[in-house]
Design a protein around this motif. Sequence first.
Motif, PDB file in Angstrom:
ATOM      1  N   ASN A 251       0.864  -1.256   0.015  1.00 47.33           N
ATOM      2  CA  ASN A 251       0.012   0.068  -0.049  1.00 47.33           C
ATOM      3  C   ASN A 251       0.723   1.438  -0.017  1.00 47.33           C
ATOM      4  OD1 ASN A 251      -2.925  -1.106   0.375  1.00 47.33           O
ATOM      5  ND2 ASN A 251      -1.696  -2.550   1.809  1.00 47.33           N
ATOM      6  N   ASP A 252       1.948   1.305   0.117  1.00 52.77           N
ATOM      7  CA  ASP A 252       2.804   2.386   0.197  1.00 52.77           C
ATOM      8  C   ASP A 252       3.932   2.464  -0.922  1.00 52.77           C
ATOM      9  OD1 ASP A 252       4.788   4.240   0.757  1.00 52.77           O
ATOM     10  OD2 ASP A 252       4.737   3.914   2.983  1.00 52.77           O
ATOM     11  N   GLU A 253       3.618   3.051  -2.044  1.00 52.59           N
ATOM     12  CA  GLU A 253       4.365   2.869  -3.170  1.00 52.59           C
ATOM     13  C   GLU A 253       5.723   3.535  -3.040  1.00 52.59           C
ATOM     14  OE1 GLU A 253       4.280   4.470  -7.879  1.00 52.59           O
ATOM     15  OE2 GLU A 253       2.254   4.790  -6.769  1.00 52.59           O
ATOM     16  N   LYS A 254       5.799   4.396  -2.200  1.00 53.46           N
ATOM     17  CA  LYS A 254       7.238   5.087  -2.032  1.00 53.46           C
ATOM     18  C   LYS A 254       7.994   3.968  -1.119  1.00 53.46           C
ATOM     19  CE  LYS A 254       9.618   8.838   0.346  1.00 53.46           C
ATOM     20  NZ  LYS A 254       9.428  10.230   1.077  1.00 53.46           N
ATOM     21  N   LYS A 255       7.586   3.278  -0.155  1.00 49.93           N
ATOM     22  CA  LYS A 255       8.325   2.364   0.470  1.00 49.93           C
ATOM     23  C   LYS A 255       8.870   1.146  -0.326  1.00 49.93           C
ATOM     24  CE  LYS A 255      10.178   0.315   4.035  1.00 49.93           C
ATOM     25  NZ  LYS A 255      11.658   0.714   4.369  1.00 49.93           N
ATOM     26  N   TYR A 256       7.936   1.006  -1.293  1.00 53.46           N
ATOM     27  CA  TYR A 256       8.132  -0.207  -2.306  1.00 53.46           C
ATOM     28  C   TYR A 256       9.049   0.092  -3.157  1.00 53.46           C
ATOM     29  CZ  TYR A 256       7.427  -4.113  -5.435  1.00 53.46           C
ATOM     30  OH  TYR A 256       7.583  -5.214  -6.186  1.00 53.46           O
ATOM     31  N   ARG A 257       9.010   1.633  -3.636  1.00 59.38           N
ATOM     32  CA  ARG A 257      10.236   1.816  -4.765  1.00 59.38           C
ATOM     33  C   ARG A 257      11.265   1.808  -4.044  1.00 59.38           C
ATOM     34  NH1 ARG A 257       9.973   1.492  -9.737  1.00 59.38           N
ATOM     35  NH2 ARG A 257      10.884   3.697 -10.091  1.00 59.38           N
ATOM     36  N   GLN A 258      11.359   2.133  -2.596  1.00 58.77           N
ATOM     37  CA  GLN A 258      12.864   2.290  -1.944  1.00 58.77           C
ATOM     38  C   GLN A 258      13.449   0.985  -1.692  1.00 58.77           C
ATOM     39  OE1 GLN A 258      11.655   4.151   1.699  1.00 58.77           O
ATOM     40  NE2 GLN A 258      11.960   6.271   1.090  1.00 58.77           N
ATOM     41  N   MET A 259      12.635  -0.053  -1.746  1.00 58.91           N
ATOM     42  CA  MET A 259      13.294  -1.528  -1.385  1.00 58.91           C
ATOM     43  C   MET A 259      13.438  -1.991  -2.963  1.00 58.91           C
ATOM     44  SD  MET A 259      11.088  -3.340   1.581  1.00 58.91           S
ATOM     45  CE  MET A 259      12.490  -4.568   1.649  1.00 58.91           C
TER      46      MET A 259
END
Length: 373
Positions: free
Chosen positions: A338-346
């Motif tokens: 649900n958190d696109e920013k967190k997903y992209r960071q990983m």
Amino acid sequence: MQPPYKIMFLFGTRAEVLKLAPIIRLMQQNPANWQPVLVATGNSQLLNDTLAYLDFQIDFSVDSSNVTSINEVELLSQLLHNLNNVINAGQPDMILVAGDATTSLAASLISFYHHISLGHVEAGLRTYEQYSPFPDEMHRRLTDNLADLYFAPTTSARDNLLQEHHPAKRIYVTGNTSIDSVKHNLQEDFTHPLLQSISADHRILLMTMRRTDNLGAPMKRVFHTMRDIVETNNNLDLIFPVYPHPEEESLANDILGDHNRIHLIAPLNHHDFLNIAARSSILLTDSGGLQEEAPALHRPLLLLRDETERQEAVSLGGVKIVGTDPTTIQQAVFELLNDEKKYRQMELAEVPFGDGHASEKILKIVEKYLSQQ
């Protein structure tokens, strides 16, 4: 010493042979310089399937089938006895082992007693917790104590070796051969019946779990948690290649079976596994190898262990330790979904384990070393 150099490779598990496979393949392409000798110290169906998939022909097979229980003492004792005969028959110029399995420890002791040089692929990984992971941590440390060449995958692994007073002139940062395999196996036009059976608008969770210290209550917790996650997210599918162990198979069938979006399958060959992982949204594992492969695949990985000897991937953000606590796992999966920013960071985390040319570097080092003997 003159070429061709006779290099003995020892492995008893699927993970070991996959780590050594890129080096073996390079040697096979240059028979004028190299004579690889392959020794299998296990006889599991998974190892045999992997050898068949790689099209590797075994030169010596050490049968440990009469060790009926998980008893490292019995296994080590039997390996030492049988490998002594193999070394006498094979007369290698050097032995190469990978990682932290019982085979590596047995081979390091045999090489020492026979005054044969030992190269340790993936040297220097540490948790500095004696019993965690067990028995891997001590196997790796003891192997490093007897090695002549250290092929450290990262600068952190090198620093661990230097801190333990291993000779700096014998330590080389090469990257990890697992990244070589990723680059070799990824296929842009890959298709698989399993992927075709999953709705195109669904996200895929790919999980592996097989460590013996996770059997029982930890595995039950994780399986119940993963079923809850799938049941509460209608656009999720879970793929779980089930390790051929009676307790794991029973728990997987009891807890994860009979759900149309949970796919319990037999272990995949490495090519298919890497390509399915590359098309999954989130990876979950308690293994070591996938911690290296996930950043190279640019897929977030949740580690189902409480610590790791591959801290670099955690520090750079590609791997997150969640252990086997249900709440921690659920929160981590929910955040990534649900958190696109967190997903992209990983997803975009730096790859700490090399550039995919570890095998070439290792061969050059071994060739230089043996030419001076």
